[in-house]
Write an enzyme that holds these catalytic residues in place. Sequence first.
Site, PDB file in Angstrom:
ATOM      1  N   GLU A  63       0.825  -1.209   0.000  1.00 53.56           N
ATOM      2  CA  GLU A  63       0.000   0.000   0.000  1.00 53.56           C
ATOM      3  C   GLU A  63       0.860   1.259   0.000  1.00 53.56           C
ATOM      4  O   GLU A  63       0.527   2.250  -0.664  1.00 53.56           O
ATOM      5  CB  GLU A  63      -0.934  -0.003   1.214  1.00 53.56           C
ATOM      6  CG  GLU A  63      -2.034  -1.048   1.165  1.00 53.56           C
ATOM      7  CD  GLU A  63      -1.548  -2.447   1.536  1.00 53.56           C
ATOM      8  OE1 GLU A  63      -0.403  -2.573   2.022  1.00 53.56           O
ATOM      9  OE2 GLU A  63      -2.303  -3.414   1.329  1.00 53.56           O
ATOM     10  N   PRO A  98      10.358 -13.872  -0.563  1.00 56.97           N
ATOM     11  CA  PRO A  98       9.271 -14.127   0.388  1.00 56.97           C
ATOM     12  C   PRO A  98       8.529 -12.842   0.756  1.00 56.97           C
ATOM     13  O   PRO A  98       9.132 -11.768   0.840  1.00 56.97           O
ATOM     14  CB  PRO A  98       9.991 -14.707   1.614  1.00 56.97           C
ATOM     15  CG  PRO A  98      11.291 -15.232   1.077  1.00 56.97           C
ATOM     16  CD  PRO A  98      11.667 -14.275  -0.020  1.00 56.97           C
ATOM     17  N   GLY A 130      12.699  -4.083   0.014  1.00 60.32           N
ATOM     18  CA  GLY A 130      12.650  -3.048  -1.012  1.00 60.32           C
ATOM     19  C   GLY A 130      13.360  -3.367  -2.310  1.00 60.32           C
ATOM     20  O   GLY A 130      13.648  -2.461  -3.082  1.00 60.32           O
ATOM     21  N   ASN A 137       0.136  -8.069  -6.617  1.00 57.77           N
ATOM     22  CA  ASN A 137       0.078  -7.143  -7.746  1.00 57.77           C
ATOM     23  C   ASN A 137       0.947  -7.580  -8.931  1.00 57.77           C
ATOM     24  O   ASN A 137       2.175  -7.554  -8.840  1.00 57.77           O
ATOM     25  CB  ASN A 137       0.527  -5.758  -7.260  1.00 57.77           C
ATOM     26  CG  ASN A 137       0.321  -4.685  -8.297  1.00 57.77           C
ATOM     27  OD1 ASN A 137      -0.187  -4.948  -9.385  1.00 57.77           O
ATOM     28  ND2 ASN A 137       0.718  -3.468  -7.978  1.00 57.77           N
ATOM     29  N   PRO A 138       0.343  -7.956 -10.062  1.00 57.38           N
ATOM     30  CA  PRO A 138       1.119  -8.377 -11.233  1.00 57.38           C
ATOM     31  C   PRO A 138       1.608  -7.216 -12.100  1.00 57.38           C
ATOM     32  O   PRO A 138       2.232  -7.441 -13.140  1.00 57.38           O
ATOM     33  CB  PRO A 138       0.121  -9.241 -12.012  1.00 57.38           C
ATOM     34  CG  PRO A 138      -1.200  -8.607 -11.719  1.00 57.38           C
ATOM     35  CD  PRO A 138      -1.107  -8.079 -10.298  1.00 57.38           C
ATOM     36  N   LEU A 139       1.321  -5.991 -11.661  1.00 64.79           N
ATOM     37  CA  LEU A 139       1.674  -4.835 -12.487  1.00 64.79           C
ATOM     38  C   LEU A 139       3.139  -4.442 -12.372  1.00 64.79           C
ATOM     39  O   LEU A 139       3.687  -3.811 -13.273  1.00 64.79           O
ATOM     40  CB  LEU A 139       0.798  -3.633 -12.116  1.00 64.79           C
ATOM     41  CG  LEU A 139      -0.715  -3.841 -12.304  1.00 64.79           C
ATOM     42  CD1 LEU A 139      -1.472  -2.630 -11.809  1.00 64.79           C
ATOM     43  CD2 LEU A 139      -1.031  -4.127 -13.767  1.00 64.79           C
ATOM     44  N   GLU A 140       3.796  -4.799 -11.255  1.00 70.52           N
ATOM     45  CA  GLU A 140       5.193  -4.410 -11.073  1.00 70.52           C
ATOM     46  C   GLU A 140       6.109  -5.049 -12.115  1.00 70.52           C
ATOM     47  O   GLU A 140       6.905  -4.352 -12.748  1.00 70.52           O
ATOM     48  CB  GLU A 140       5.635  -4.718  -9.639  1.00 70.52           C
ATOM     49  CG  GLU A 140       4.909  -3.834  -8.632  1.00 70.52           C
ATOM     50  CD  GLU A 140       5.265  -4.141  -7.197  1.00 70.52           C
ATOM     51  OE1 GLU A 140       5.816  -5.237  -6.933  1.00 70.52           O
ATOM     52  OE2 GLU A 140       4.995  -3.310  -6.318  1.00 70.52           O
TER      53      GLU A 140
END
Length: 432
Positions: A64, A272, A314, A339-342
């Site tokens: 988030e 992980p 990170g 999230n598959p957008l990264e």
Amino acid sequence: MRFTLALVLYRLLFLLLTPLLLVVLLLRSTNHPAYRKRLLERLGILEKNLEPNGIVVHAASVGEIIALKPFISQLLIYNPEMPVTVTTFTPTGSAQVKKLFADKVQHCYLPLDNIISTTMFLKRLKPKAMVFMETELWPNLISQCKSNQIKLLLVNGRLSDKSMRSYQKLAWLITPAIQSFDRILTQSQVNQENYIAMGATPEMCKLSGNLKFDVSLNNDVVTKQRELNSLMTEKRKIWLIASSHPGDEALVLKAFEHVKQQDSKALLIIVPRHPERFEQVAKLAQDAGNHVLKRSQNQLVSLNTQVWIIDTLGELLAACSLADVVTMGGSFSDIGGHNPLEPALFQKPVIVGPNMSNFKEILVQLMSAQGIVQLVENEDMPKALANEVLRLFTDETSAQILGSNSYKVVQANQGATTQSLTALQNLLKSPY
């Protein structure tokens, strides 16, 4: 009257449960010591150097915070005179706030939702507005904000059919909380309809799109990308597992045995989801007979290394840049995927499992654009997964098309950040 009674009972129950919740945090700290630190903040007792009369933005954890980064960055530019306080629940989310913003924002944990803690929290910060994200609905805190004439904005609103079924059982408590918001911006039409079904008025709701589409590459990611790439000693096919959960690794390691039979040089990278599982995942990979290297060792990834565990914070986004194929964790169980957008930012082909309920609308868009591969339930899921990975390893044209199509979906859907910022600015200007 009914809501007043319900809220009183909720406040009493949460107050009684607070000692137990603190014990839970302490127990969790046995594997993750950061959970035992700053416990006073969990009770609403904040540092005295925090400036009041600003804006509070709440994001539960790492994902988030990353999604809200463009929003918070623009908020700082638009309101330089106002302190911005970013709150989280998890230590990893806290670390992400400090990493992304340093001293540009104030930071503390959002307190437990008991009336004493939230009263002290609000009395100390005196916010003009509070911004919540997705399904963060805390009846007591929201009610107190409303009573104190603090503007309430929900951004990236997500209310899945599954969550709605749970909330409907608590409608006497949740519906008034939803109705307390001044504005609700939703990810999709389905989410908006669900909020309205739960009691929100059509006038307070607006379809803004998903903040998670507004991902971008910054200098920090580019720097980490170079660091990770400098540790690679050989040109080889790389399969990355992003945000893995318990159960994911066992399945993936079985699939990797099939992959290695066809490509002995293949490298498996596992990231992980939770830091407290780093050691456990490394041991699982070793017990499966693999030569394992951990990112924290900061050593070259030689041809001898079969599994590389990213046990640092990170670096997931930067790690995606190395991969030939990416698989999203949490999509092979009841977690609901991540999230598959990264990886789409790097135009990487993505494979997901049968359960992507957390990203249903994004999945539909990516599937429609032929920008993702989703596996169906299969008796031999490890082999099915391995076959798909090997297909994309060898069919580079298909892999490139998948990656390109997913990137186009990201580009076409950006803009939720701007709409969220505009909504907040309008609320700040309007009288209560």
